[in-house]
Design an enzyme around this catalytic site. Structure first.
Site, PDB file in Angstrom:
ATOM      1  CD  GLU A 116      13.185-107.950 -14.829  1.00  0.00           C
ATOM      2  OE1 GLU A 116      12.068-107.751 -15.349  1.00  0.00           O
ATOM      3  OE2 GLU A 116      14.242-107.463 -15.269  1.00  0.00           O
ATOM      4  CG  HIS A 131      11.891-104.347 -16.901  1.00  0.00           C
ATOM      5  ND1 HIS A 131      12.098-105.659 -17.231  1.00  0.00           N
ATOM      6  CD2 HIS A 131      12.069-103.650 -18.055  1.00  0.00           C
ATOM      7  CE1 HIS A 131      12.387-105.772 -18.517  1.00  0.00           C
ATOM      8  NE2 HIS A 131      12.372-104.560 -19.040  1.00  0.00           N
ATOM      9  NE  ARG A 171      14.108-108.624 -22.446  1.00  0.00           N
ATOM     10  CZ  ARG A 171      13.440-107.511 -22.668  1.00  0.00           C
ATOM     11  NH1 ARG A 171      13.850-106.387 -22.101  1.00  0.00           N
ATOM     12  NH2 ARG A 171      12.371-107.512 -23.448  1.00  0.00           N
TER      13      ARG A 171
END
Length: 324
Positions: free
Chosen positions: A266, A285, A237
């Site tokens: 993000e 991601h 994370r």
């Protein structure tokens, strides 16, 4: 009459059909306050909630008095207010096992691409810079037989250790909340404190969930303890890392390179200094982003919601005690 559920992420047709066999399904684009207000009656009657990448907090739950279960198409659930869900006896289901191997593949790809400078030199070739036999300024560093430090020896950490140990003959160091006997027996992994891992590892791979305890666990102090030749990898994370401290460590040469699949914010801002660094591999991601795995995650989430609303919480439930 079938229970009513809200779907806030598109599903493949066959999975949507499976969901519709059990429930009356209402599809919405997101869980924004505007969407909730526009569909207030639907949210008020919904017993189930399924999707990903949206915050589920106490304010939303106030609008959903009949909600019994929510199912996320992810392993992580830091965007859910677990305390608020638990207080209302709402089950939270997730998909912890489906993506393990795929995320480990992504981690290994980041290790290889940063060490061998794959992205950087590929761009140089495309830019027409390959005009003669390459010299040392194109060279990378070896991966095989280098020490891999894994912070977080869960399922994904184990899968990464397997690849590194058997595929690349890498000694494995790890730091976790407890000793992992299987990792030590299968991969000859050595448990150590975080400082020792940082000081001895050639690659530091961070695979931790985001909690109050792990937020900004990695900052200036941790990067300063790493080898100047070390490569930092994060696929857990983003907010586990103080991104400004990481940028500073790279700029000062305290660490050699970084491979990043997750970020504090993000999508990553186009103005981020990370994007101007040749020694940084930044990807959006993509840890679990294969067609096969994303389908498997969605299928698991559908099954989880069906099970939860039928009172079956033997697996994949974050807070199973609320069903007692």
């Amino acid at each position: 009459m079938k229970p009513s559920v809200i779907l806030y992420k598109a599903l493949p047709d066959d999975l949507l059909q499976r969901l519709q066999e059990h429930f009356t399904v209402h599809q919405v684009a997101n869980l924004s306050p505007q969407t909730v207000e526009q569909n207030a009656a639907i949210f008020a009657e919904a017993e189930g909630l399924l999707g990903s990448n949206e915050n589920v907090d106490a304010a939303l739950l106030e609008k959903m008095p009949k909600l019994h279960a929510t199912s996320t198409i992810s392993v992580g659930y830091d965007n859910f207010d677990v305390d608020a869900l638990t207080a209302r006896k709402i089950l939270l289901m997730h998909t912890p096992t489906v993506l393990t191997e795929t995320v480990a593949d992504t981690l290994m790809a980041l290790v290889l691409s940063t060490a061998r400078r794959v992205v950087e030199v590929a761009e140089r070739v495309k830019a027409g810079e390959w005009t003669a036999s390459i010299g040392p300024d194109w060279y990378g560093t070896d991966v095989h037989h280098k020490t891999l430090g894994i912070v977080g020896m869960g399922r994904i950490g184990m899968a990464l250790a397997q690849r590194a140990h058997f595929g690349f003959n890498m000694p494995i160091l790890y730091n976790a909340r407890r000793h992992h006997k299987e990792a030590e027996e299968r991969f000859n992994a050595r448990y150590c404190d975080l400082d020792t891992l940082l000081q001895e590892s050639d690659f530091v791979c961070l695979i931790l969930p985001l909690t109050d305890e792990t937020h900004h666990l990695f900052g200036a102090e941790q990067f300063a303890k790493m080898k100047s030749s070390a490569i930092f990898i994060n696929a857990g994370r983003g907010p586990v890392v103080d991104e400004n401290a990481l940028i500073a460590a790279l700029q000062k040469g305290e660490i050699h390179a970084a491979g990043l699949d997750v970020f504090e914010q993000e999508p990553l801002s186009v103005d981020s200094p990370l994007l101007s660094m040749a020694n940084v591999v930044a990807v959006p991601h993509i840890g679990s982003a294969t067609h096969e795995t994303r389908y498997g995650m969605a299928a698991c989430a559908v099954d989880n919601l069906i099970d939860a609303l039928q009172g079956k919480v033997e697996k994949n439930c974050v807070n199973p005690h609320v069903a007692d």
